[in-house]
Scaffold this active site. Sequence first.
Site, PDB file in Angstrom:
ATOM      1  N   ARG A 236      -7.853  -4.068  -3.416  1.00 34.01           N
ATOM      2  CA  ARG A 236      -7.300  -2.923  -4.167  1.00 34.01           C
ATOM      3  C   ARG A 236      -8.219  -2.636  -5.355  1.00 34.01           C
ATOM      4  NH1 ARG A 236      -2.322  -2.621  -1.842  1.00 34.01           N
ATOM      5  NH2 ARG A 236      -1.611  -4.601  -0.989  1.00 34.01           N
TER       6      ARG A 236
ATOM      7  N   CYS B 242       0.835  -1.214   0.000  1.00 35.67           N
ATOM      8  CA  CYS B 242       0.000   0.000   0.000  1.00 35.67           C
ATOM      9  C   CYS B 242       0.864   1.256   0.000  1.00 35.67           C
ATOM     10  CB  CYS B 242      -0.920   0.024   1.226  1.00 35.67           C
ATOM     11  SG  CYS B 242      -2.085  -1.340   1.248  1.00 35.67           S
TER      12      CYS B 242
HETATM   13  C1  BEZ Z   1       0.430  -4.557   1.801  1.00 29.76           C
HETATM   14  O1  BEZ Z   1       1.614  -4.851   1.786  1.00 29.76           O
HETATM   15  O2  BEZ Z   1       0.028  -3.468   1.397  1.00 29.76           O
HETATM   16  C2  BEZ Z   1      -0.548  -5.565   2.283  1.00 29.76           C
HETATM   17  C3  BEZ Z   1      -0.288  -6.888   2.061  1.00 29.76           C
HETATM   18  C4  BEZ Z   1      -1.193  -7.840   2.518  1.00 29.76           C
HETATM   19  C5  BEZ Z   1      -2.334  -7.441   3.185  1.00 29.76           C
HETATM   20  C6  BEZ Z   1      -2.593  -6.102   3.379  1.00 29.76           C
HETATM   21  C7  BEZ Z   1      -1.701  -5.152   2.908  1.00 29.76           C
END
Ligand code: BEZ
Length: 217
Positions: A130, A53
Amino acid sequence: MENEVIVNQMPRIGDIAPDFEAVTTKGKMKFSDYAPGKWKVMFSHPADFTPVCTTEMSGFATRKGEFDALNTELIGLSIDSIHAHLAWVNNVRENTGVYFDFPIIADIDMKVSKIYGMLQPNESETAAVRAVFFIDPSNKIRLIMYYPLNVGRNMDEIIRVLNGLQVSDKNAVALPLNWVPGEKVIVPPPKNLDEMQERVDMDSEDKVDFYLVKKDL
Ligand code: BEZ
């Protein structure tokens, strides 16, 4: 019943974007009153202070000038509190110098996530996937992307399709596979026999057959 808690509405392309009121990092927002006359790219991310993110948000922030040039406002969202959002924005700015200078919705009660189909409980019951919604100035949803938690989006593709929607609208053309600005576009296919015959008779290196004709813009 499985997934009973999450009543997820799935907006579709062509629908008017569901209206909502929300708290954001730029203050309160009523979507239907926000940035009239502009395109909006509204995107969710699973959680603040997570690695993928952070790369994605930073991507939106560093390329904000390209969205501005396309008359487009960015709106982020996650199921985090406004306090978490502010701390994350500040943390990323301190660590990297990148500033998330667009509203990020604090959707702590999941109200917005639910009406935009961002909660996909077989992927995650607690975090939005996402999603990216491309919304035109009449607030119609024109394109939707959904990505899982473990694969980041592609900023070139997000900007390509946003530009593509605008080019298609402005010129009444369609865009072929992998189209990028500068390449030929597709002239809409004939709609009646007279138009078809015109195309059959057409002599052009841009004609593959009567139903597939390209042109420069
Ligand atoms: C992330 O790295 O943004 C992420 C990965 C897995 C679950 C939630 C966020």
